[in-house]
Design a protein around this motif. Structure first.
Motif, PDB file in Angstrom:
ATOM      1  N   PRO A 282     -27.731 -58.300 -59.899  1.00  0.00           N
ATOM      2  CA  PRO A 282     -26.831 -59.290 -59.293  1.00  0.00           C
ATOM      3  C   PRO A 282     -26.274 -60.243 -60.349  1.00  0.00           C
ATOM      4  N   GLY A 283     -25.011 -60.626 -60.177  1.00  0.00           N
ATOM      5  CA  GLY A 283     -24.392 -61.549 -61.108  1.00  0.00           C
ATOM      6  C   GLY A 283     -24.902 -62.965 -60.940  1.00  0.00           C
ATOM      7  N   GLN A 284     -24.555 -63.795 -61.907  1.00  0.00           N
ATOM      8  CA  GLN A 284     -24.925 -65.210 -61.844  1.00  0.00           C
ATOM      9  C   GLN A 284     -23.861 -65.975 -61.059  1.00  0.00           C
ATOM     10  N   THR A 285     -24.211 -67.168 -60.567  1.00  0.00           N
ATOM     11  CA  THR A 285     -23.223 -68.010 -59.905  1.00  0.00           C
ATOM     12  C   THR A 285     -22.324 -68.592 -60.981  1.00  0.00           C
ATOM     13  N   SER A 286     -21.330 -67.827 -61.379  1.00  0.00           N
ATOM     14  CA  SER A 286     -20.538 -68.227 -62.532  1.00  0.00           C
ATOM     15  C   SER A 286     -19.048 -67.964 -62.355  1.00  0.00           C
ATOM     16  N   ARG A 287     -18.625 -67.796 -61.118  1.00  0.00           N
ATOM     17  CA  ARG A 287     -17.186 -67.688 -60.867  1.00  0.00           C
ATOM     18  C   ARG A 287     -16.801 -68.758 -59.860  1.00  0.00           C
ATOM     19  N   THR A 288     -15.785 -69.520 -60.184  1.00  0.00           N
ATOM     20  CA  THR A 288     -15.284 -70.510 -59.241  1.00  0.00           C
ATOM     21  C   THR A 288     -13.881 -70.105 -58.817  1.00  0.00           C
ATOM     22  N   PHE A 289     -13.518 -70.468 -57.611  1.00  0.00           N
ATOM     23  CA  PHE A 289     -12.198 -70.124 -57.087  1.00  0.00           C
ATOM     24  C   PHE A 289     -11.376 -71.399 -56.941  1.00  0.00           C
ATOM     25  N   PRO A 290     -10.513 -71.687 -57.916  1.00  0.00           N
ATOM     26  CA  PRO A 290      -9.697 -72.901 -57.871  1.00  0.00           C
ATOM     27  C   PRO A 290      -8.268 -72.638 -57.434  1.00  0.00           C
ATOM     28  N   ILE A 291      -7.610 -73.693 -57.032  1.00  0.00           N
ATOM     29  CA  ILE A 291      -6.174 -73.677 -56.776  1.00  0.00           C
ATOM     30  C   ILE A 291      -5.548 -74.653 -57.764  1.00  0.00           C
ATOM     31  N   TRP A 292      -4.723 -74.113 -58.641  1.00  0.00           N
ATOM     32  CA  TRP A 292      -4.061 -74.923 -59.669  1.00  0.00           C
ATOM     33  C   TRP A 292      -2.756 -75.459 -59.094  1.00  0.00           C
ATOM     34  N   LEU A 293      -2.574 -76.772 -59.194  1.00  0.00           N
ATOM     35  CA  LEU A 293      -1.411 -77.435 -58.627  1.00  0.00           C
ATOM     36  C   LEU A 293      -0.409 -77.754 -59.740  1.00  0.00           C
ATOM     37  N   ASN A 294       0.821 -77.346 -59.562  1.00  0.00           N
ATOM     38  CA  ASN A 294       1.868 -77.664 -60.531  1.00  0.00           C
ATOM     39  C   ASN A 294       2.393 -79.061 -60.225  1.00  0.00           C
ATOM     40  N   MET A 295       1.879 -80.026 -60.958  1.00  0.00           N
ATOM     41  CA  MET A 295       2.217 -81.419 -60.683  1.00  0.00           C
ATOM     42  C   MET A 295       3.540 -81.831 -61.307  1.00  0.00           C
ATOM     43  N   LYS A 296       4.188 -80.912 -62.002  1.00  0.00           N
ATOM     44  CA  LYS A 296       5.542 -81.184 -62.491  1.00  0.00           C
ATOM     45  C   LYS A 296       6.552 -81.036 -61.350  1.00  0.00           C
ATOM     46  N   ALA A 297       6.139 -80.337 -60.300  1.00  0.00           N
ATOM     47  CA  ALA A 297       7.049 -80.031 -59.196  1.00  0.00           C
ATOM     48  C   ALA A 297       6.792 -80.955 -58.007  1.00  0.00           C
ATOM     49  N   LYS A 298       7.853 -81.428 -57.394  1.00  0.00           N
ATOM     50  CA  LYS A 298       7.710 -82.167 -56.142  1.00  0.00           C
ATOM     51  C   LYS A 298       7.332 -81.188 -55.043  1.00  0.00           C
ATOM     52  N   PRO A 299       6.520 -81.572 -54.087  1.00  0.00           N
ATOM     53  CA  PRO A 299       5.968 -82.913 -53.856  1.00  0.00           C
ATOM     54  C   PRO A 299       4.571 -83.119 -54.465  1.00  0.00           C
ATOM     55  N   ASP A 301       3.697 -83.936 -57.323  1.00  0.00           N
ATOM     56  CA  ASP A 301       3.597 -85.080 -58.239  1.00  0.00           C
ATOM     57  C   ASP A 301       3.079 -86.317 -57.516  1.00  0.00           C
ATOM     58  N   ASP A 302       2.997 -86.230 -56.196  1.00  0.00           N
ATOM     59  CA  ASP A 302       2.506 -87.334 -55.362  1.00  0.00           C
ATOM     60  C   ASP A 302       1.029 -87.089 -55.034  1.00  0.00           C
ATOM     61  N   VAL A 303       0.156 -87.988 -55.488  1.00  0.00           N
ATOM     62  CA  VAL A 303      -1.283 -87.811 -55.287  1.00  0.00           C
ATOM     63  C   VAL A 303      -1.645 -87.776 -53.802  1.00  0.00           C
ATOM     64  N   ARG A 304      -0.861 -88.424 -52.953  1.00  0.00           N
ATOM     65  CA  ARG A 304      -1.157 -88.423 -51.510  1.00  0.00           C
ATOM     66  C   ARG A 304      -1.008 -87.020 -50.932  1.00  0.00           C
ATOM     67  N   VAL A 305      -0.032 -86.269 -51.406  1.00  0.00           N
ATOM     68  CA  VAL A 305       0.153 -84.887 -50.932  1.00  0.00           C
ATOM     69  C   VAL A 305      -0.998 -84.010 -51.426  1.00  0.00           C
ATOM     70  N   ARG A 306      -1.386 -84.220 -52.671  1.00  0.00           N
ATOM     71  CA  ARG A 306      -2.489 -83.430 -53.219  1.00  0.00           C
ATOM     72  C   ARG A 306      -3.800 -83.737 -52.482  1.00  0.00           C
ATOM     73  N   ARG A 307      -4.031 -85.002 -52.208  1.00  0.00           N
ATOM     74  CA  ARG A 307      -5.244 -85.379 -51.473  1.00  0.00           C
ATOM     75  C   ARG A 307      -5.222 -84.830 -50.046  1.00  0.00           C
ATOM     76  N   ALA A 308      -4.053 -84.827 -49.442  1.00  0.00           N
ATOM     77  CA  ALA A 308      -3.930 -84.268 -48.086  1.00  0.00           C
ATOM     78  C   ALA A 308      -4.283 -82.783 -48.090  1.00  0.00           C
ATOM     79  N   LEU A 309      -3.852 -82.072 -49.122  1.00  0.00           N
ATOM     80  CA  LEU A 309      -4.161 -80.650 -49.232  1.00  0.00           C
ATOM     81  C   LEU A 309      -5.668 -80.442 -49.351  1.00  0.00           C
ATOM     82  N   SER A 310      -6.337 -81.315 -50.096  1.00  0.00           N
ATOM     83  CA  SER A 310      -7.795 -81.212 -50.240  1.00  0.00           C
ATOM     84  C   SER A 310      -8.497 -81.508 -48.923  1.00  0.00           C
TER      85      SER A 310
END
Length: 530
Positions: A282-299, A301-310
């Motif tokens: 069995p493998g180790q717990t060593s893979r994470t599944f992230p979502i990378w956000l392009n903060m150069k793009a609207k919306p 760039d607004d932390v409120r939208v990013r927090r809402a997504l979380s």
């Protein structure tokens, strides 16, 4: 101070468990899945047999073979057999010598390595300190565009003192330095004066490049000039490529391949239960599944939208549905590393609260909901696709709409590296030698950080201070604070952490050791029972 090898005093990697902890994980997983033939260490008292071809089933082609410029995890299996570094990880995930025989550390920021003599590259060229300097000059030159430049940003100078001595002078203390040197491809040494390594790699490793047919197979042949007596035992290694788990498992059952690894732990358990002559690790717990956000793009760039997504994300439901609970809720660092997240502590905006998400969207001017456009995922990984589908439904309940776009790995990685993805993109992170390696993805001055629009001077300062901290307890606290800041600003959404691969091989394969690093370095000690 002098640090002779064996390097018993050197720290075990933050991401590398001891063999004892590996066996504890094996036992725990085995208890839950009743897997026969679970690997519990290499067989003792058997003399290796020379010769033969080991055939490995692989789920992805390499994307580049130059260790200085490679970014794709799918390439690491190949670089780990073709190239060597000054140091390497042993079977217990402790640092040991490779192309270096020892080092002196006259002060906390200076390392003087003595190099192994008589080593040759696959093209017959002698290995010297000039090759080490050449490698790091390439890494540190901005025009190279190496992802390793950020990892080694503490390096001030690299000097070839004489043909068998090289000196690294650092700008500051660096807790990750030796771990990076021991990791392939991060510490792999390339020959000076040789171009085209991306297509025809030349290293000092146990196997030399023979041929590559894209989407079919990749062949390596024994390096007769390898420095370790009697190794490698195998005459050849052939990787055969299978684009989906069904054909890969079919090839394993029919013995068309000798070994492979699988992504889905449920499938791996079922196969090994049905075939007692298969060995499973069995493998180790060593893979994470992230979502990378392009903060150069609207919306975004607004932390409120990013927090809402979380807040709209139900991480526990995603984990239970996709993996059947075979993992934990994730953050930037897996729990096995220094300051890693154990999946239970409260992080900012990690709770599932669609109502709070809608309120934040309304505050940001999106009371009627928001369309974030394309969410790009790796088409070849069914677990990633399944998780993305669940996330799409969860976000829809909070008024957030996305379109799923499965994509081939190579163009997806190019979009990630260049910052050209529209808004959301998932590229999973695997084992790294040190937490600092992961943090480099969100540093404002790193290539990946610039690509995603990272611009946080405070976070950059926290990351540099954590890397320079040599006390493990204090560094763990710093790393946890970094993860809290990343979660608070929702720069990256982490969903879960789980075993990257389950390795499986037929029991005529001997001498192989699976590593937490999820690369097959120990093919060099593997042999086939005839």
């Amino acid at each position: 101070m002098t640090s002779p090898f064996p390097m018993a005093q050197l720290p075990v990697a933050a991401g590398g468990p001891s063999r004892r902890s590996l066996l504890q994980i094996l036992a725990a997983v085995g208890a839950g899945t009743a897997v026969p033939g679970v690997w519990n260490g290499p067989a003792l008292g058997q003399a290796p047999v020379a010769g033969g071809t080991l055939t490995i089933g692989a789920d992805a082609d390499p994307i580049g073979l130059d260790p200085v410029t490679v970014t794709a995890f799918s390439s690491f299996d190949f670089t780990s057999l073709i190239y060597s570094g000054l140091l390497r990880w042993n079977a217990e995930m402790k640092i040991e010598p490779d192309l270096a025989t020892g080092f002196e550390q006259p002060d906390p920021t200076t390392y003087i390595f003595k190099l192994r003599q008589g080593v040759t590259f696959h093209n017959g060229q002698p290995f010297t300190a000039a090759d080490v300097k050449h490698t790091f000059d390439r890494i540190m030159h901005p025009a190279t565009g190496s992802r390793l430049r950020a990892l080694y940003s503490s390096i001030e100078t690299v000097t070839a003192v004489d043909p068998t001595t090289v000196r690294f002078a650092l700008k500051t203390t660096d807790a990750a330095f030796l771990s990076n040197l021991a990791t392939n491809p991060n510490g792999a040494i390339v020959p000076r004066g040789v171009d085209g390594l991306d297509r025809r790699p030349v290293g000092t490793g146990p196997f030399a490049f023979e041929a590559y047919q894209p989407n079919q197979q990749f062949a390596l042949t024994r390096h007769a000039g390898y420095y370790e007596p009697g190794q490698p035992h195998l005459a050849r290694v052939v990787f055969k490529f299978y684009k989906d788990q069904a054909t890969l498992t079919s090839a394993l059952r029919s013995r068309a391949i000798d070994m492979t690894w699988l992504k889905d732990p449920k499938v791996a358990a079922a196969i090994t239960r049905a075939a007692p002559n298969l060995v499973s690790a069995p493998g180790q717990t060593s893979r994470t599944f992230p979502i990378w956000l392009n903060m150069k793009a609207k919306p975004l760039d607004d932390v409120r939208v990013r927090r809402a997504l979380s807040l709209a994300t139900n991480r526990k439901a995603s984990l239970d549905t996709v993996l059947g609970g075979s993992g934990k809720i994730g953050a930037m660092i897996p729990e096995s590393q220094v300051g890693g997240y154990d999946g239970t502590g409260e992080l900012p905006y990690y709770r599932h609260d669609p109502a709070a998400a809608k309120a934040l969207l309304a505050e940001a001017g999106h009371a009627d909901g928001i369309d974030l456009g394309d969410y790009i995922i790796v088409a070849a990984n069914p677990l990633d696709v399944a998780c993305a589908q669940i996330l799409q439904q969860q976000w829809q309940a909070a008024g957030i709409t996305v379109k799923l776009v499965p994509m081939e790995t190579a163009p997806l990685l190019n979009m990630w590296a260049t910052g050209t993805w529209p808004t959301l993109l998932s590229v999973a992170l695997s084992w790294t030698p040190d937490p600092d390696t992961i943090f480099q993805y969100v540093r404002s001055d790193s290539g990946f950080g610039k690509a995603m629009g990272a611009s946080d001077a405070e976070l950059d300062r926290m990351i540099l201070e954590a890397r320079a901290e040599l006390d493990t307890a204090r560094r763990a606290a710093r790393n946890l604070d970094i993860q809290k800041r990343i979660a608070d600003q929702a720069y990256v959404l982490q969903i879960y952490q789980y075993p990257l691969r389950w390795e499986i091989w037929w029991n005529h394969v001997h001498g192989y050791v699976p590593l937490a690093a999820n690369i097959r370095s120990f093919v060099r000690t593997t042999w086939l029972k005839k």
